[in-house]
Design a protein around this motif. Structure first.
Motif, PDB file in Angstrom:
ATOM      1  N   LYS A 174     -13.670 -21.229  47.421  1.00 23.32           N
ATOM      2  CA  LYS A 174     -14.207 -22.067  48.225  1.00 23.32           C
ATOM      3  C   LYS A 174     -14.982 -22.324  47.948  1.00 23.32           C
ATOM      4  O   LYS A 174     -15.420 -23.333  48.336  1.00 23.32           O
ATOM      5  CB  LYS A 174     -14.794 -20.712  49.745  1.00 23.32           C
ATOM      6  N   PHE A 175     -16.009 -22.064  46.928  1.00 27.33           N
ATOM      7  CA  PHE A 175     -17.636 -23.332  45.880  1.00 27.33           C
ATOM      8  C   PHE A 175     -16.964 -24.180  45.400  1.00 27.33           C
ATOM      9  O   PHE A 175     -17.356 -25.503  45.602  1.00 27.33           O
ATOM     10  CB  PHE A 175     -18.235 -22.258  44.733  1.00 27.33           C
ATOM     11  N   HIS A 176     -15.064 -23.713  44.902  1.00 24.72           N
ATOM     12  CA  HIS A 176     -14.561 -25.030  44.054  1.00 24.72           C
ATOM     13  C   HIS A 176     -13.975 -25.737  45.520  1.00 24.72           C
ATOM     14  O   HIS A 176     -13.689 -27.320  44.786  1.00 24.72           O
ATOM     15  CB  HIS A 176     -13.698 -24.397  42.983  1.00 24.72           C
TER      16      HIS A 176
ATOM     17  N   THR B 290     -19.117 -22.171  38.194  1.00 20.87           N
ATOM     18  CA  THR B 290     -18.356 -21.102  38.988  1.00 20.87           C
ATOM     19  C   THR B 290     -18.513 -19.975  37.823  1.00 20.87           C
ATOM     20  O   THR B 290     -17.516 -19.823  36.954  1.00 20.87           O
ATOM     21  CB  THR B 290     -18.569 -20.584  39.886  1.00 20.87           C
ATOM     22  N   ASN B 291     -18.939 -18.542  37.705  1.00 21.81           N
ATOM     23  CA  ASN B 291     -18.530 -17.463  37.258  1.00 21.81           C
ATOM     24  C   ASN B 291     -18.861 -16.052  37.295  1.00 21.81           C
ATOM     25  O   ASN B 291     -19.680 -15.562  37.806  1.00 21.81           O
ATOM     26  CB  ASN B 291     -19.462 -17.743  35.591  1.00 21.81           C
ATOM     27  N   ILE B 292     -17.535 -15.672  36.964  1.00 21.80           N
ATOM     28  CA  ILE B 292     -16.961 -14.070  37.413  1.00 21.80           C
ATOM     29  C   ILE B 292     -17.693 -13.055  36.982  1.00 21.80           C
ATOM     30  O   ILE B 292     -16.551 -13.020  35.034  1.00 21.80           O
ATOM     31  CB  ILE B 292     -16.065 -14.235  38.330  1.00 21.80           C
ATOM     32  N   ARG B 293     -18.864 -12.233  36.692  1.00 18.92           N
ATOM     33  CA  ARG B 293     -18.636 -10.789  35.794  1.00 18.92           C
ATOM     34  C   ARG B 293     -18.649 -10.556  36.158  1.00 18.92           C
ATOM     35  O   ARG B 293     -18.818  -9.693  37.280  1.00 18.92           O
ATOM     36  CB  ARG B 293     -21.074 -11.465  35.750  1.00 18.92           C
ATOM     37  N   ASP B 294     -18.180  -9.350  35.331  1.00 19.30           N
ATOM     38  CA  ASP B 294     -17.920  -8.185  35.280  1.00 19.30           C
ATOM     39  C   ASP B 294     -18.973  -7.225  34.476  1.00 19.30           C
ATOM     40  O   ASP B 294     -19.917  -7.760  33.476  1.00 19.30           O
ATOM     41  CB  ASP B 294     -16.767  -7.565  34.457  1.00 19.30           C
ATOM     42  N   GLN B 295     -18.708  -6.224  34.106  1.00 20.69           N
ATOM     43  CA  GLN B 295     -20.066  -5.106  33.782  1.00 20.69           C
ATOM     44  C   GLN B 295     -20.394  -5.146  31.601  1.00 20.69           C
ATOM     45  O   GLN B 295     -21.310  -5.611  31.386  1.00 20.69           O
ATOM     46  CB  GLN B 295     -20.270  -3.619  33.990  1.00 20.69           C
ATOM     47  N   GLU B 296     -19.148  -5.100  31.407  1.00 22.59           N
ATOM     48  CA  GLU B 296     -19.134  -5.300  29.981  1.00 22.59           C
ATOM     49  C   GLU B 296     -19.316  -7.153  29.661  1.00 22.59           C
ATOM     50  O   GLU B 296     -19.813  -7.216  28.945  1.00 22.59           O
ATOM     51  CB  GLU B 296     -17.539  -5.148  29.420  1.00 22.59           C
TER      52      GLU B 296
END
Length: 191
Positions: free
Chosen positions: A126-128, A58-64
């Motif tokens: 929750k996914f982890h 899983t990865n949280i992506r921001d705009q940059e």
């Protein structure tokens, strides 16, 4: 006294018949609306095969982090899973996939960045916590995405059809009871 009672019965029967007919008409209109909106979405849904998904990352992506692509300024969650023996991208629903193919999960409230970020981090946790879960895949060979939840599944269709069916059944029962009452009054008057 007898004439007033008969007139009151006729008025009550007329009102009950109008109620029953109105319920049946409303049910028919609702069936038509559901038949033109929800049913085609259910029939077009290709996400019919239930599979077991195993979390890869899983990865949280921001705009940059999205490298020059025009995307809204909100954090989103990117989830890779192993499903049906191959690597796939997990999307929350069909709409998530249509809104932004770069995001597996888009937070509900996008007004406040910090709130949206906290929501995304909660879903990621929750996914982890549950690394094996059920998901929906398609039977297409070249499809590399799966869904966590179907918007247009059989449960949605049945839930959508419950109230119109309830209205139709109630309306028909009211009409039947009034007609039975009328025929019994005629039989009693003939004796």
């Amino acid at each position: 006294m007898g004439k007033k009672l008969v007139m009151a019965q006729k008025r009550g029967e007329t009102r009950a018949l109008c109620l029953g007919v109105a319920m049946v008409v409303c049910a028919v209109i609702t069936y038509y609306i559901l038949g033109t909106t929800v049913l085609p979405l259910y029939q077009k849904s290709v996400w019919t095969q239930e599979s077991t998904c195993y979390l890869i990352e899983t990865n949280i992506r921001d705009q940059e982090e999205l490298e020059g692509k025009k995307v809204p300024q909100y954090p989103c969650l990117w989830v890779n899973v192993s499903a049906v023996g191959r690597w796939a991208v997990l999307y929350h629903t069909e709409d998530t996939r249509d809104q932004n193919q770069q995001c597996s999960y888009i937070p509900g409230s996008l007004d406040n960045y910090q709130t949206a970020r906290a929501d995304v981090e909660k879903v990621r946790a929750k996914f982890h916590e549950h690394q094996v879960f059920y998901c929906f895949s398609t039977t297409r060979e070249n499809e590399s995405s799966v869904l966590y939840r179907r918007l247009y599944g059989p449960q949605t269709l049945l839930f959508s059809l419950f109230w119109p069916t309830f209205l139709l059944t109630g309306g028909l029962l009211i009409i039947a009871m009034v007609k039975v009452n009328q025929s019994l009054s005629i039989l009693a008057a003939q004796k």
